[in-house]
Design a protein around this motif. Sequence first.
Motif, PDB file in Angstrom:
ATOM      1  N   LYS A  69       0.854  -1.181   0.000  1.00  0.00           N
ATOM      2  CA  LYS A  69       0.000   0.000   0.000  1.00  0.00           C
ATOM      3  C   LYS A  69       0.887   1.226   0.000  1.00  0.00           C
ATOM      4  CE  LYS A  69      -4.541  -0.321   1.834  1.00  0.00           C
ATOM      5  NZ  LYS A  69      -5.516   0.064   2.776  1.00  0.00           N
ATOM      6  N   GLN A  70       0.526   2.243  -0.744  1.00  0.00           N
ATOM      7  CA  GLN A  70       1.319   3.460  -0.815  1.00  0.00           C
ATOM      8  C   GLN A  70       1.103   4.318   0.426  1.00  0.00           C
ATOM      9  OE1 GLN A  70       3.602   4.054  -3.413  1.00  0.00           O
ATOM     10  NE2 GLN A  70       3.077   1.894  -3.521  1.00  0.00           N
ATOM     11  N   VAL A  71       2.086   5.144   0.729  1.00  0.00           N
ATOM     12  CA  VAL A  71       2.018   6.089   1.835  1.00  0.00           C
ATOM     13  C   VAL A  71       1.901   7.476   1.224  1.00  0.00           C
ATOM     14  CG1 VAL A  71       3.302   7.068   3.759  1.00  0.00           C
ATOM     15  CG2 VAL A  71       3.378   4.615   3.340  1.00  0.00           C
ATOM     16  N   ILE A  72       0.924   8.227   1.659  1.00  0.00           N
ATOM     17  CA  ILE A  72       0.697   9.566   1.117  1.00  0.00           C
ATOM     18  C   ILE A  72       1.192  10.621   2.103  1.00  0.00           C
ATOM     19  CG2 ILE A  72      -1.062  11.208   0.348  1.00  0.00           C
ATOM     20  CD1 ILE A  72      -0.608   8.832  -1.540  1.00  0.00           C
ATOM     21  N   PRO A  73       2.153  11.456   1.671  1.00  0.00           N
ATOM     22  CA  PRO A  73       2.614  12.535   2.546  1.00  0.00           C
ATOM     23  C   PRO A  73       1.589  13.660   2.570  1.00  0.00           C
ATOM     24  CG  PRO A  73       3.742  12.638   0.445  1.00  0.00           C
ATOM     25  CD  PRO A  73       2.863  11.419   0.407  1.00  0.00           C
ATOM     26  N   ARG A  74       1.274  14.154   3.748  1.00  0.00           N
ATOM     27  CA  ARG A  74       0.282  15.226   3.887  1.00  0.00           C
ATOM     28  C   ARG A  74       0.931  16.567   4.219  1.00  0.00           C
ATOM     29  NH1 ARG A  74      -3.894  12.816   1.521  1.00  0.00           N
ATOM     30  NH2 ARG A  74      -4.669  11.021   2.642  1.00  0.00           N
ATOM     31  N   THR A  75       1.944  16.561   5.090  1.00  0.00           N
ATOM     32  CA  THR A  75       2.571  17.813   5.497  1.00  0.00           C
ATOM     33  C   THR A  75       3.745  18.132   4.580  1.00  0.00           C
ATOM     34  OG1 THR A  75       4.178  16.789   6.987  1.00  0.00           O
ATOM     35  CG2 THR A  75       1.984  17.305   7.910  1.00  0.00           C
ATOM     36  N   HIS A  76       4.238  19.368   4.662  1.00  0.00           N
ATOM     37  CA  HIS A  76       5.388  19.771   3.854  1.00  0.00           C
ATOM     38  C   HIS A  76       6.608  18.909   4.190  1.00  0.00           C
ATOM     39  CE1 HIS A  76       8.036  22.272   1.516  1.00  0.00           C
ATOM     40  NE2 HIS A  76       8.796  22.491   2.582  1.00  0.00           N
ATOM     41  N   MET A  77       6.847  18.661   5.487  1.00  0.00           N
ATOM     42  CA  MET A  77       7.991  17.841   5.892  1.00  0.00           C
ATOM     43  C   MET A  77       7.852  16.409   5.376  1.00  0.00           C
ATOM     44  SD  MET A  77      10.909  17.579   7.122  1.00  0.00           S
ATOM     45  CE  MET A  77      11.250  19.069   7.997  1.00  0.00           C
ATOM     46  N   GLU A  78       6.654  15.861   5.423  1.00  0.00           N
ATOM     47  CA  GLU A  78       6.431  14.510   4.895  1.00  0.00           C
ATOM     48  C   GLU A  78       6.677  14.468   3.389  1.00  0.00           C
ATOM     49  OE1 GLU A  78       2.472  13.505   6.160  1.00  0.00           O
ATOM     50  OE2 GLU A  78       3.159  12.787   8.109  1.00  0.00           O
ATOM     51  N   GLN A  79       6.326  15.520   2.667  1.00  0.00           N
ATOM     52  CA  GLN A  79       6.575  15.576   1.222  1.00  0.00           C
ATOM     53  C   GLN A  79       8.070  15.606   0.923  1.00  0.00           C
ATOM     54  OE1 GLN A  79       4.220  18.920  -0.021  1.00  0.00           O
ATOM     55  NE2 GLN A  79       2.298  17.775   0.103  1.00  0.00           N
ATOM     56  N   ILE A  80       8.827  16.335   1.747  1.00  0.00           N
ATOM     57  CA  ILE A  80      10.283  16.372   1.580  1.00  0.00           C
ATOM     58  C   ILE A  80      10.868  14.981   1.841  1.00  0.00           C
ATOM     59  CG2 ILE A  80      12.434  17.264   2.595  1.00  0.00           C
ATOM     60  CD1 ILE A  80      10.898  19.935   3.027  1.00  0.00           C
ATOM     61  N   GLU A  81      10.440  14.344   2.954  1.00  0.00           N
ATOM     62  CA  GLU A  81      10.919  13.000   3.276  1.00  0.00           C
ATOM     63  C   GLU A  81      10.571  12.013   2.160  1.00  0.00           C
ATOM     64  OE1 GLU A  81       8.872  12.430   6.943  1.00  0.00           O
ATOM     65  OE2 GLU A  81      10.451  13.365   8.144  1.00  0.00           O
ATOM     66  N   TYR A  82       9.377  12.156   1.599  1.00  0.00           N
ATOM     67  CA  TYR A  82       8.901  11.294   0.512  1.00  0.00           C
ATOM     68  C   TYR A  82       9.827  11.414  -0.699  1.00  0.00           C
ATOM     69  CZ  TYR A  82       5.347   9.385  -2.741  1.00  0.00           C
ATOM     70  OH  TYR A  82       4.664   8.649  -3.665  1.00  0.00           O
ATOM     71  N   SER A  83      10.137  12.647  -1.097  1.00  0.00           N
ATOM     72  CA  SER A  83      11.008  12.876  -2.252  1.00  0.00           C
ATOM     73  C   SER A  83      12.431  12.403  -1.988  1.00  0.00           C
ATOM     74  CB  SER A  83      11.023  14.365  -2.613  1.00  0.00           C
ATOM     75  OG  SER A  83       9.760  14.767  -3.066  1.00  0.00           O
ATOM     76  N   LEU A  84      12.956  12.707  -0.808  1.00  0.00           N
ATOM     77  CA  LEU A  84      14.317  12.287  -0.487  1.00  0.00           C
ATOM     78  C   LEU A  84      14.437  10.763  -0.411  1.00  0.00           C
ATOM     79  CD1 LEU A  84      15.341  14.975   2.157  1.00  0.00           C
ATOM     80  CD2 LEU A  84      16.145  14.751  -0.213  1.00  0.00           C
ATOM     81  N   ALA A  85      13.379  10.096   0.025  1.00  0.00           N
ATOM     82  CA  ALA A  85      13.396   8.626   0.079  1.00  0.00           C
ATOM     83  C   ALA A  85      13.599   8.048  -1.315  1.00  0.00           C
ATOM     84  CB  ALA A  85      12.105   8.098   0.697  1.00  0.00           C
ATOM     85  N   ALA A  86      12.961   8.652  -2.310  1.00  0.00           N
ATOM     86  CA  ALA A  86      13.129   8.180  -3.685  1.00  0.00           C
ATOM     87  C   ALA A  86      14.568   8.376  -4.151  1.00  0.00           C
ATOM     88  CB  ALA A  86      12.162   8.916  -4.603  1.00  0.00           C
ATOM     89  N   GLU A  87      15.148   9.506  -3.797  1.00  0.00           N
ATOM     90  CA  GLU A  87      16.532   9.768  -4.203  1.00  0.00           C
ATOM     91  C   GLU A  87      17.502   8.831  -3.482  1.00  0.00           C
ATOM     92  OE1 GLU A  87      19.600  11.353  -6.395  1.00  0.00           O
ATOM     93  OE2 GLU A  87      17.433  11.397  -6.689  1.00  0.00           O
ATOM     94  N   ARG A  88      17.278   8.575  -2.186  1.00  0.00           N
ATOM     95  CA  ARG A  88      18.143   7.634  -1.455  1.00  0.00           C
ATOM     96  C   ARG A  88      18.012   6.232  -2.049  1.00  0.00           C
ATOM     97  NH1 ARG A  88      16.869  10.974   2.999  1.00  0.00           N
ATOM     98  NH2 ARG A  88      14.947   9.833   3.356  1.00  0.00           N
TER      99      ARG A  88
END
Length: 170
Positions: A69-88
């Motif tokens: 199941k996908q995880v949806i980021p809601r806050t600005h910090m969660e969106q940053i973590e979401y994007s950085l996770a893809a890069e890592r």
Amino acid sequence: VDDIHFELTIGVGKVVNIKAKVNRAFTSSMEVGISVTCEDLYTGRQWKVCHAFATFVARRTETGKVQLKQVIPRTHMEQIEYSLAAERRRMRLIHAEIMTDLLSSSTAQLGECQEYEGAVPAERTRVESVELVLPPHANHQVSTFGGQIMAWMENVATIAARYPLSACIC
């Protein structure tokens, strides 16, 4: 688990606070961010001990590959973590030379955030554990064993990773 750099020590009698949250779920793997802080209950002083990222991979079942199941980021910090996770993740794959062909033909995953049916809000994967450091957890210099801290981190990350895994489509 990615690199763990212990910044400060934890002595006996201190309280350890471990927080973990799923940063992003991919098809069959997910990244869980883990942070460890410490508190001296007598002085009220708190400090950062370490942080790390754990990657969990779902095993195939008899019926085939697992779809998380996908995880949806809601806050600005969660969106940053979401994007950085893809890069890592991209960096891990390059380093391990596992998916060279896929990476050469794919575009950057930064900023990608789609709504998926049945997705899990990232906040619902957040877990926190508080541990009291006792003498068996420490060496003769009264500093907590790094392995003990890592074991606590792994336990909390495993609990955080459980929600998307338990809701997977097999």
